[in-house]
Design a protein around this motif. Structure first.
Motif, mmCIF file in Angstrom:
data_model
loop_
_atom_site.group_PDB
_atom_site.id
_atom_site.type_symbol
_atom_site.label_atom_id
_atom_site.label_comp_id
_atom_site.label_asym_id
_atom_site.label_seq_id
_atom_site.Cartn_x
_atom_site.Cartn_y
_atom_site.Cartn_z
ATOM 1 N N CYS A 150 17.500 19.123 16.384
ATOM 2 C CA CYS A 150 17.508 18.385 15.115
ATOM 3 C C CYS A 150 16.215 18.583 14.324
ATOM 4 O O CYS A 150 16.248 18.858 13.120
ATOM 5 C CB CYS A 150 17.749 16.898 15.379
ATOM 6 S SG CYS A 150 19.400 16.521 16.035
ATOM 7 N N LEU A 151 15.086 18.447 14.998
ATOM 8 C CA LEU A 151 13.806 18.591 14.313
ATOM 9 C C LEU A 151 13.592 20.018 13.817
ATOM 10 O O LEU A 151 13.057 20.226 12.719
ATOM 11 C CB LEU A 151 12.662 18.194 15.240
ATOM 12 C CG LEU A 151 12.520 16.699 15.557
ATOM 13 C CD1 LEU A 151 11.435 16.478 16.603
ATOM 14 C CD2 LEU A 151 12.206 15.907 14.288
ATOM 15 N N SER A 152 14.012 21.003 14.613
ATOM 16 C CA SER A 152 13.799 22.398 14.223
ATOM 17 C C SER A 152 14.583 22.750 12.966
ATOM 18 O O SER A 152 14.132 23.567 12.153
ATOM 19 C CB SER A 152 14.186 23.338 15.370
ATOM 20 O OG SER A 152 15.581 23.324 15.611
ATOM 21 N N LYS A 153 15.755 22.138 12.772
ATOM 22 C CA LYS A 153 16.554 22.422 11.576
ATOM 23 C C LYS A 153 15.864 21.913 10.312
ATOM 24 O O LYS A 153 15.945 22.547 9.260
ATOM 25 C CB LYS A 153 17.939 21.778 11.696
ATOM 26 C CG LYS A 153 18.766 22.283 12.861
ATOM 27 C CD LYS A 153 18.974 23.785 12.811
ATOM 28 C CE LYS A 153 19.913 24.208 11.696
ATOM 29 N NZ LYS A 153 20.178 25.674 11.735
ATOM 30 N N VAL A 154 15.161 20.778 10.431
ATOM 31 C CA VAL A 154 14.417 20.247 9.283
ATOM 32 C C VAL A 154 13.150 21.069 9.059
ATOM 33 O O VAL A 154 12.840 21.458 7.927
ATOM 34 C CB VAL A 154 14.054 18.764 9.496
ATOM 35 C CG1 VAL A 154 13.224 18.245 8.318
ATOM 36 C CG2 VAL A 154 15.309 17.927 9.664
ATOM 37 N N HIS A 208 10.297 28.458 16.797
ATOM 38 C CA HIS A 208 11.409 28.766 17.697
ATOM 39 C C HIS A 208 12.738 28.243 17.150
ATOM 40 O O HIS A 208 13.690 28.043 17.906
ATOM 41 C CB HIS A 208 11.142 28.155 19.077
ATOM 42 C CG HIS A 208 9.979 28.774 19.798
ATOM 43 N ND1 HIS A 208 8.684 28.322 19.637
ATOM 44 C CD2 HIS A 208 9.912 29.826 20.662
ATOM 45 C CE1 HIS A 208 7.865 29.060 20.387
ATOM 46 N NE2 HIS A 208 8.581 29.972 21.009
ATOM 47 N N ALA A 209 12.789 28.054 15.834
ATOM 48 C CA ALA A 209 13.980 27.477 15.213
ATOM 49 C C ALA A 209 15.227 28.325 15.464
ATOM 50 O O ALA A 209 16.323 27.789 15.680
ATOM 51 C CB ALA A 209 13.748 27.306 13.713
ATOM 52 N N GLN A 210 15.085 29.642 15.423
ATOM 53 C CA GLN A 210 16.246 30.509 15.622
ATOM 54 C C GLN A 210 16.797 30.381 17.040
ATOM 55 O O GLN A 210 18.018 30.434 17.246
ATOM 56 C CB GLN A 210 15.885 31.961 15.321
ATOM 57 C CG GLN A 210 15.611 32.220 13.846
ATOM 58 C CD GLN A 210 15.535 33.702 13.527
ATOM 59 O OE1 GLN A 210 16.252 34.515 14.108
ATOM 60 N NE2 GLN A 210 14.661 34.064 12.605
ATOM 61 N N LEU A 211 15.910 30.206 18.015
ATOM 62 C CA LEU A 211 16.353 30.019 19.400
ATOM 63 C C LEU A 211 17.155 28.733 19.540
ATOM 64 O O LEU A 211 18.239 28.724 20.166
ATOM 65 C CB LEU A 211 15.135 29.984 20.334
ATOM 66 C CG LEU A 211 15.427 29.686 21.819
ATOM 67 C CD1 LEU A 211 16.317 30.772 22.416
ATOM 68 C CD2 LEU A 211 14.125 29.572 22.606
ATOM 69 N N PHE A 212 16.662 27.640 18.953
ATOM 70 C CA PHE A 212 17.387 26.369 19.013
ATOM 71 C C PHE A 212 18.684 26.447 18.209
ATOM 72 O O PHE A 212 19.681 25.820 18.568
ATOM 73 C CB PHE A 212 16.504 25.231 18.496
ATOM 74 C CG PHE A 212 15.357 24.895 19.403
ATOM 75 C CD1 PHE A 212 15.594 24.440 20.694
ATOM 76 C CD2 PHE A 212 14.047 25.041 18.979
ATOM 77 C CE1 PHE A 212 14.541 24.131 21.545
ATOM 78 C CE2 PHE A 212 12.985 24.740 19.823
ATOM 79 C CZ PHE A 212 13.241 24.285 21.105
ATOM 80 N N ASP A 213 18.666 27.238 17.138
ATOM 81 C CA ASP A 213 19.868 27.415 16.337
ATOM 82 C C ASP A 213 20.973 28.061 17.174
ATOM 83 O O ASP A 213 22.114 27.590 17.181
ATOM 84 C CB ASP A 213 19.552 28.282 15.118
ATOM 85 C CG ASP A 213 20.763 28.482 14.217
ATOM 86 O OD1 ASP A 213 20.928 27.667 13.291
ATOM 87 O OD2 ASP A 213 21.535 29.428 14.440
ATOM 88 N N ILE A 221 19.704 32.055 8.478
ATOM 89 C CA ILE A 221 20.591 32.064 9.639
ATOM 90 C C ILE A 221 22.001 31.778 9.157
ATOM 91 O O ILE A 221 22.337 30.646 8.835
ATOM 92 C CB ILE A 221 20.168 31.017 10.679
ATOM 93 C CG1 ILE A 221 18.705 31.224 11.069
ATOM 94 C CG2 ILE A 221 21.048 31.088 11.917
ATOM 95 C CD1 ILE A 221 18.138 30.138 11.945
ATOM 96 N N GLY A 222 22.826 32.795 9.108
ATOM 97 C CA GLY A 222 24.222 32.595 8.773
ATOM 98 C C GLY A 222 24.474 32.445 7.278
ATOM 99 O O GLY A 222 23.569 32.219 6.485
ATOM 100 N N PRO A 223 25.731 32.573 6.878
ATOM 101 C CA PRO A 223 26.097 32.549 5.466
ATOM 102 C C PRO A 223 26.351 31.150 4.900
ATOM 103 O O PRO A 223 26.539 31.002 3.701
ATOM 104 C CB PRO A 223 27.396 33.362 5.454
ATOM 105 C CG PRO A 223 28.016 33.064 6.789
ATOM 106 C CD PRO A 223 26.865 32.898 7.753
#
Length: 220
Positions: free
Chosen positions: A163-167, A50-55, A118-120
């Motif tokens: 924070c954890l999802s980004k790692v 679910h990293a994109q959702l948290f992003d 996700i993003g440039p």
């Protein structure tokens, strides 16, 4: 060596001091082990999925556009102080993160199991999502919801998940996130020190909306 340490070599090699080189090397190895552990752990794997959702939940543009919409839709003088101060905090965070990333130019991790990009933005230090989520949570907890202690766990859980999802999504190293959390706390403290008064915020809203608002410095 630049790729191993996550350094940007697009503008030529940069001489990295031995102590910093060792720190970055350990950061890369610890991050890799943490991601491998996360893939074997159900709840951490769920955060990765679910990293994109948290992003999106803590994206700078989303928050800035959403907060401006919030100010426009909810024209309530009781909210002016929070609205204006948080808007200033969001702009401050975006500027600080952009400057630091441009100065450090640490490249993002090379994913072991590549997810959708996700993003440039190609630089990783410090984590803007970590700084922004930490700053937002602590401003809301200390300045607006300070008497509602039952809301603290959800705020902190959101910060932890972001924070954890980004790692786990291999968009940041552990050091990037830790630096982002530290920066977010400093930004929240700075905003607390300069916190604009109700009348000043009402005046700012009045100047932005070109209207005369009760309680504002420009009200006549």
């Amino acid at each position: 060596m630049e790729e191993l340490l996550g350094q940007d070599s697009s503008r030529g090699k940069r001489k990295v001091p031995p102590m910093l080189q060792k720190l970055l090397h350990n950061d890369v190895q610890l991050t890799k082990k943490f991601v491998e552990f996360g893939l074997r752990t159900t709840w951490l794997r769920s955060l990765r999925n679910h990293a994109q959702l948290f992003d999106v939940s803590c994206h700078g543009i989303v928050w800035l556009a959403g907060w401006l919409t919030f100010i426009w839709l909810f024209n309530n003088k009781e909210l002016y102080q929070l609205q204006v101060n948080m808007l200033i905090a969001l702009i401050l965070d975006i500027i600080v993160i952009a400057v630091m990333k441009a100065a450090v130019r640490r490249r993002r991790p090379v994913p072991m199991n590549k997810l959708t990009d996700i993003g440039p933005d190609k630089f990783s230090f410090p984590s803007g999502h970590a700084s922004r989520s930490t700053m937002i949570a602590f401003i809301l907890m200390t300045e607006y919801f300070n008497d509602y202690f039952f809301l603290y766990p959800p705020f902190l859980a959101w910060v932890g998940a972001v924070c954890l999802s980004k790692v786990l999504a291999e968009r940041h190293y552990l050091l990037d996130v830790l630096a982002g959390i530290s920066l977010g706390l400093q930004e929240a403290i700075f905003m607390h020190l300069i916190w604009f008064s109700q009348s000043t915020c009402a005046g700012i809203v009045a100047s932005l909306s070109d209207e005369k608002i009760d309680g504002g410095e420009y009200h006549v």
